[in-house]
Design a protein around this motif. Sequence first.
Motif, PDB file in Angstrom:
ATOM      1  N   VAL A 210      -7.674   0.191  20.381  1.00 59.54           N
ATOM      2  CA  VAL A 210      -6.882   0.748  19.282  1.00 59.54           C
ATOM      3  C   VAL A 210      -6.449  -0.339  18.299  1.00 59.54           C
ATOM      4  O   VAL A 210      -6.641  -0.190  17.083  1.00 59.54           O
ATOM      5  N   PRO A 211      -5.878  -1.470  18.762  1.00 52.77           N
ATOM      6  CA  PRO A 211      -5.544  -2.534  17.791  1.00 52.77           C
ATOM      7  C   PRO A 211      -6.781  -3.077  17.076  1.00 52.77           C
ATOM      8  O   PRO A 211      -6.728  -3.360  15.866  1.00 52.77           O
ATOM      9  N   LEU A 212      -7.910  -3.220  17.821  1.00 57.36           N
ATOM     10  CA  LEU A 212      -9.137  -3.700  17.179  1.00 57.36           C
ATOM     11  C   LEU A 212      -9.604  -2.718  16.117  1.00 57.36           C
ATOM     12  O   LEU A 212     -10.038  -3.109  15.025  1.00 57.36           O
ATOM     13  N   GLY A 213      -9.514  -1.423  16.455  1.00 51.46           N
ATOM     14  CA  GLY A 213      -9.907  -0.409  15.479  1.00 51.46           C
ATOM     15  C   GLY A 213      -9.044  -0.446  14.238  1.00 51.46           C
ATOM     16  O   GLY A 213      -9.522  -0.291  13.112  1.00 51.46           O
ATOM     17  N   TYR A 214      -7.738  -0.671  14.453  1.00 49.50           N
ATOM     18  CA  TYR A 214      -6.824  -0.766  13.315  1.00 49.50           C
ATOM     19  C   TYR A 214      -7.171  -1.977  12.447  1.00 49.50           C
ATOM     20  O   TYR A 214      -7.254  -1.885  11.216  1.00 49.50           O
ATOM     21  N   LEU A 215      -7.401  -3.117  13.102  1.00 55.23           N
ATOM     22  CA  LEU A 215      -7.751  -4.334  12.350  1.00 55.23           C
ATOM     23  C   LEU A 215      -9.068  -4.153  11.616  1.00 55.23           C
ATOM     24  O   LEU A 215      -9.233  -4.609  10.477  1.00 55.23           O
ATOM     25  N   TRP A 216     -10.025  -3.485  12.267  1.00 58.26           N
ATOM     26  CA  TRP A 216     -11.317  -3.226  11.615  1.00 58.26           C
ATOM     27  C   TRP A 216     -11.123  -2.349  10.388  1.00 58.26           C
ATOM     28  O   TRP A 216     -11.617  -2.644   9.302  1.00 58.26           O
ATOM     29  N   ALA A 217     -10.377  -1.257  10.558  1.00 60.41           N
ATOM     30  CA  ALA A 217     -10.199  -0.307   9.458  1.00 60.41           C
ATOM     31  C   ALA A 217      -9.450  -0.924   8.287  1.00 60.41           C
ATOM     32  O   ALA A 217      -9.801  -0.707   7.119  1.00 60.41           O
ATOM     33  N   THR A 218      -8.414  -1.703   8.578  1.00 65.21           N
ATOM     34  CA  THR A 218      -7.617  -2.293   7.500  1.00 65.21           C
ATOM     35  C   THR A 218      -8.322  -3.463   6.824  1.00 65.21           C
ATOM     36  O   THR A 218      -7.870  -3.935   5.787  1.00 65.21           O
ATOM     37  N   SER A 219      -9.434  -3.944   7.402  1.00 65.16           N
ATOM     38  CA  SER A 219     -10.178  -5.048   6.789  1.00 65.16           C
ATOM     39  C   SER A 219     -11.200  -4.563   5.776  1.00 65.16           C
ATOM     40  O   SER A 219     -11.789  -5.373   5.048  1.00 65.16           O
ATOM     41  N   LEU A 220     -11.442  -3.246   5.727  1.00 67.04           N
ATOM     42  CA  LEU A 220     -12.507  -2.724   4.879  1.00 67.04           C
ATOM     43  C   LEU A 220     -12.159  -2.908   3.405  1.00 67.04           C
ATOM     44  O   LEU A 220     -11.045  -2.603   2.965  1.00 67.04           O
ATOM     45  N   VAL A 221     -13.124  -3.409   2.648  1.00 67.31           N
ATOM     46  CA  VAL A 221     -12.973  -3.578   1.202  1.00 67.31           C
ATOM     47  C   VAL A 221     -13.537  -2.335   0.538  1.00 67.31           C
ATOM     48  O   VAL A 221     -14.636  -1.893   0.882  1.00 67.31           O
ATOM     49  N   PRO A 222     -12.825  -1.719  -0.403  1.00 70.45           N
ATOM     50  CA  PRO A 222     -13.351  -0.516  -1.057  1.00 70.45           C
ATOM     51  C   PRO A 222     -14.721  -0.765  -1.688  1.00 70.45           C
ATOM     52  O   PRO A 222     -15.041  -1.881  -2.099  1.00 70.45           O
ATOM     53  N   ASP A 223     -15.519   0.297  -1.755  1.00 65.26           N
ATOM     54  CA  ASP A 223     -16.839   0.173  -2.381  1.00 65.26           C
ATOM     55  C   ASP A 223     -16.720  -0.228  -3.846  1.00 65.26           C
ATOM     56  O   ASP A 223     -17.623  -0.828  -4.410  1.00 65.26           O
ATOM     57  N   SER A 224     -15.603   0.124  -4.464  1.00 61.73           N
ATOM     58  CA  SER A 224     -15.343  -0.255  -5.851  1.00 61.73           C
ATOM     59  C   SER A 224     -13.847  -0.489  -5.997  1.00 61.73           C
ATOM     60  O   SER A 224     -13.043   0.288  -5.482  1.00 61.73           O
ATOM     61  N   TYR A 225     -13.464  -1.593  -6.657  1.00 66.02           N
ATOM     62  CA  TYR A 225     -12.036  -1.848  -6.842  1.00 66.02           C
ATOM     63  C   TYR A 225     -11.784  -2.565  -8.161  1.00 66.02           C
ATOM     64  O   TYR A 225     -12.667  -3.219  -8.727  1.00 66.02           O
ATOM     65  N   ASN A 226     -10.556  -2.406  -8.638  1.00 64.64           N
ATOM     66  CA  ASN A 226     -10.103  -3.022  -9.873  1.00 64.64           C
ATOM     67  C   ASN A 226      -9.565  -4.411  -9.544  1.00 64.64           C
ATOM     68  O   ASN A 226      -8.555  -4.530  -8.849  1.00 64.64           O
ATOM     69  N   PRO A 227     -10.194  -5.481 -10.032  1.00 72.66           N
ATOM     70  CA  PRO A 227      -9.727  -6.827  -9.677  1.00 72.66           C
ATOM     71  C   PRO A 227      -8.332  -7.135 -10.201  1.00 72.66           C
ATOM     72  O   PRO A 227      -7.659  -8.025  -9.679  1.00 72.66           O
ATOM     73  N   ALA A 228      -7.873  -6.391 -11.213  1.00 73.73           N
ATOM     74  CA  ALA A 228      -6.520  -6.625 -11.748  1.00 73.73           C
ATOM     75  C   ALA A 228      -5.442  -6.024 -10.854  1.00 73.73           C
ATOM     76  O   ALA A 228      -4.255  -6.287 -11.051  1.00 73.73           O
ATOM     77  N   LYS A 229      -5.855  -5.209  -9.881  1.00 73.34           N
ATOM     78  CA  LYS A 229      -4.878  -4.554  -9.008  1.00 73.34           C
ATOM     79  C   LYS A 229      -5.058  -4.932  -7.544  1.00 73.34           C
ATOM     80  O   LYS A 229      -4.489  -4.294  -6.669  1.00 73.34           O
ATOM     81  N   MET A 230      -5.845  -5.957  -7.288  1.00 73.25           N
ATOM     82  CA  MET A 230      -6.082  -6.355  -5.911  1.00 73.25           C
ATOM     83  C   MET A 230      -4.902  -7.160  -5.371  1.00 73.25           C
ATOM     84  O   MET A 230      -4.131  -7.750  -6.129  1.00 73.25           O
ATOM     85  N   GLY A 231      -4.770  -7.185  -4.048  1.00 70.84           N
ATOM     86  CA  GLY A 231      -3.778  -8.041  -3.412  1.00 70.84           C
ATOM     87  C   GLY A 231      -2.347  -7.665  -3.759  1.00 70.84           C
ATOM     88  O   GLY A 231      -2.025  -6.512  -4.020  1.00 70.84           O
TER      89      GLY A 231
END
Length: 483
Positions: A23-44
């Motif tokens: 479960v923790p590994l799954g959570y870490l895996w899921a939260t590490s995913l980078v969107p297929d498309s993202y706005n660089p001005a709104k990252m982080g």
Amino acid sequence: MPEVKKRQWGRLVALGGTLAVLVPLGYLWATSLVPDSYNPAKMGYADYGGGSMEHMHHEGMSVTELTGPRTGKPDVDVTLVARKQKYQLASGGTVDGYTVNGTSPGPLIRAKVGDLVQVTFVNESVKDGATLHWHGIDVPNAEDGVAGVTQDAVPVGGKHVYRFKASQAGTYWYHSHQVSSDEVKGGLFGPIVIAPAAPGEVVATIHTYDGKRTINGRTGNGRVELPAGTTARVRVINTDNTVLRVGLVGTPYKVVAVDGNDVHDPTPVTAAYALPAGGRVDLEAVVPPGGMRLVAGTSSLSLGIAPAGTDPPSAELPGNTVDLLTYGTPAPLGFEPGKANRTFEYRIGRTAGFLDGKPGLWWTINGHKFPDVPMFMVAEGDVVRMKISNTSGQAHPMHLHGHHAVVLSRNGIPATGSPWWTDTLEVGNKETYEIAFVANNPGLWMDHCHNLPHATQGLMTHLMYEGTTTPYRVGGTSRNEPE
């Protein structure tokens, strides 16, 4: 307890233990995913550096408006065509990579201070798309050539026109900032010099093709003929991913410019110079009667600079290195770092985990993995101080787009030599640098490691001016992939 119940209990314990891990590994895996498309001005997440946030909540200017001059006849008008092809190095070997106008390095672009430069970039056959970034030239943001940030990657059959004023003399280079870890390595780059051509000028672009390190596309020992007594200015560009020790042997030389900025009161040295990945250095010496030699790493790769009919001496570089912290003498900076109104930390580390679902060891910035990294927020006119520390186990050549910064200290020791202005700073493991600059070029600017595979592994963030927006997206239908 009956045997059947013991077995059932054992299975439940085993299942519980498995879930406690998965479960923790799954959570870490899921939260590490980078969107297929993202706005660089709104990252982080926004880091305001201790400065005021009162102006940080309104829409301002789009990067598309931060252009170079849109009208006027260019003084320098160049068309550069990018191709995916096999090509022959100057020394004979064949490379399956990328070219600019059929060669790699691409053609030298020459301009003078004040010139309006226009470059029409055509992508003939680079399937992933391509751009041109003007490394070290503080161009307006829209001309910076970063796919997904300041423009879309130019697709096969497409073109893009860059226009900017050549405002500062110096040695620079251009390269693709789309899938840059592959396209730069494969040869999609070239030199640009802003200065009138001089009789003693030598441009030496260093690059490794398929494991073969070259100077101007030539392995082994090349040669340039210059008469004895000529003052030679050797413009050295490191387009590789690692630091390279360079220098002249056969005569003392001066380090007269670093990253396009003149050194104040340079003195003759015989030590080597540690040139970061992406960095440039100008070396100056009077050609002696027996000639001299530019050595890149070892004497097996060199460029002889000598009068006709002479064989310049061959030797290895000495073990000592020029230290820019003390080289030259002080001069006015033009601003007061002590009056900084933004102060940032850029702590480079490394941690095990997932990045975009992939397990591994990943670079971190201030303890965070990409894309959850700090967005350094500034307002135009701010005086900015930044402390860059590295405990990651490897060195990193850190490159800030659109600005030059001055080094204030290294490992707590203040700079006492010439102002050390740089856009590509080698930060060794267990080193800490403090730098400062004026936020005088509005936009959304990459701040990343120029060991380009490191950038693909997460060592990348941005400096953003208040209210900046961008219509471009990383990923998505435009397939923008800056690193």
